[in-house]
Design a protein around this motif. Structure first.
Motif, mmCIF file in Angstrom:
data_model
loop_
_atom_site.group_PDB
_atom_site.id
_atom_site.type_symbol
_atom_site.label_atom_id
_atom_site.label_comp_id
_atom_site.label_asym_id
_atom_site.label_seq_id
_atom_site.Cartn_x
_atom_site.Cartn_y
_atom_site.Cartn_z
ATOM 1 N N ILE A 81 0.816 -1.216 0.000
ATOM 2 C CA ILE A 81 0.000 0.000 0.000
ATOM 3 C C ILE A 81 0.846 1.262 0.000
ATOM 4 C CG2 ILE A 81 -2.038 -1.054 1.035
ATOM 5 C CD1 ILE A 81 -1.145 0.153 3.733
ATOM 6 N N ALA A 82 2.085 1.149 0.478
ATOM 7 C CA ALA A 82 2.942 2.333 0.525
ATOM 8 C C ALA A 82 4.384 1.919 0.764
ATOM 9 C CB ALA A 82 2.491 3.282 1.630
ATOM 10 N N THR A 83 5.282 2.770 0.325
ATOM 11 C CA THR A 83 6.686 2.637 0.680
ATOM 12 C C THR A 83 7.133 3.966 1.264
ATOM 13 O OG1 THR A 83 7.471 3.284 -1.513
ATOM 14 C CG2 THR A 83 7.185 0.920 -1.108
ATOM 15 N N ILE A 84 8.064 3.872 2.188
ATOM 16 C CA ILE A 84 8.618 5.066 2.819
ATOM 17 C C ILE A 84 10.127 4.963 2.714
ATOM 18 C CG2 ILE A 84 8.838 6.376 4.964
ATOM 19 C CD1 ILE A 84 6.198 4.951 5.822
ATOM 20 N N ALA A 85 10.751 6.019 2.240
ATOM 21 C CA ALA A 85 12.209 6.087 2.161
ATOM 22 C C ALA A 85 12.657 7.296 2.972
ATOM 23 C CB ALA A 85 12.663 6.217 0.710
ATOM 24 N N VAL A 86 13.531 7.053 3.940
ATOM 25 C CA VAL A 86 14.032 8.135 4.786
ATOM 26 C C VAL A 86 15.544 8.190 4.639
ATOM 27 C CG1 VAL A 86 14.184 9.041 7.130
ATOM 28 C CG2 VAL A 86 12.140 7.798 6.412
ATOM 29 N N THR A 87 16.036 9.365 4.308
ATOM 30 C CA THR A 87 17.469 9.621 4.208
ATOM 31 C C THR A 87 17.773 10.821 5.102
ATOM 32 O OG1 THR A 87 17.348 11.245 2.412
ATOM 33 C CG2 THR A 87 17.394 8.905 1.762
ATOM 34 N N THR A 92 10.212 10.330 1.987
ATOM 35 C CA THR A 92 9.287 10.236 0.867
ATOM 36 C C THR A 92 8.308 9.098 1.082
ATOM 37 O OG1 THR A 92 10.959 11.088 -0.659
ATOM 38 C CG2 THR A 92 9.096 9.916 -1.638
ATOM 39 N N LEU A 93 7.022 9.401 0.939
ATOM 40 C CA LEU A 93 5.954 8.413 0.984
ATOM 41 C C LEU A 93 5.467 8.204 -0.443
ATOM 42 C CD1 LEU A 93 3.770 6.728 2.549
ATOM 43 C CD2 LEU A 93 2.390 8.825 2.528
#
Length: 196
Positions: A81-87, A92-93
């Motif tokens: 349903i979603a991916t989350i990328a955190v740097t 970013t969702l």
């Protein structure tokens, strides 16, 4: 996806902010905090909003590397349903059929998508049995010492362990509760980590 469905994604993401240094990738043999882990599990979230009880469930895949975390969230049927990328530079969702939402950090992203900020402090630690307590001290959970209130107001209880006899056991079931967060009341998160 509505705000209701975004909550499980962001509930997982609330703690993706801090970066620590570590050196191993096998979560089953936790001995010290590590910045590189891969694991999966299930998540349920219960909360009150506007006097109504809301409940959400799903599963997740977690890939943590020095400075970065990638989370894939799925509904109970296993569909992403979603991916989350955190740097260090952004969060970013991404959801199917929608433009990605990017902000400078996970706090700003949760404020934008939920209307209130989730505290960014602990999940990177919690998944490995650690936390920062109310006094700012490092807490290492164990079967004999399994509850703590964090510096940002979460009441954690490490309920079950992958191997309770390990020198520093890895958690299998974690309960997190917070009385209030914005217009959300009685926020409860239950995390079940699959054995590595």
């Amino acid at each position: 996806m509505t705000r209701r469905l975004i909550l499980p994604a962001l509930a997982l993401a609330f703690a993706l902010g801090g970066c620590a240094t570590t050196n191993s990738s096998n979560v089953a043999t936790v001995g010290a905090y590590r910045d590189t882990i891969d694991l999966s599990g299930r998540l349920s979230v219960n909360y009150h909003k506007g006097g109504n009880l809301e409940s959400l469930t799903g599963s997740f895949n977690w890939a943590q590397r020095p400075g970065n975390v990638d989370v894939e969230l799925a509904n109970p049927l296993g569909q992403t349903i979603a991916t989350i990328a955190v740097t260090p530079q952004s969060a970013t969702l991404t959801q199917a059929g929608r433009a990605p939402i990017t902000e400078a950090d996970i706090d700003t992203l949760t404020q934008r998508t939920l209307g209130w900020p989730l505290p960014v402090s602990g999940l990177r630690d919690w998944l490995q049995g650690y936390a920062v307590d109310e006094q700012g001290q490092r807490f290492a959970a164990s079967p004999a010492r399994n509850e703590v209130v964090t510096r940002d107001g979460w009441r954690l209880r490490f309920v079950e362990w992958q191997d309770p006899n390990a020198a520093q056991p890895a958690p299998r079931v974690i309960h997190a509760r917070r009385a209030a967060a914005g217009d959300i009341q009685d926020l409860e998160i239950r995390i079940i980590v699959n054995q590595a």
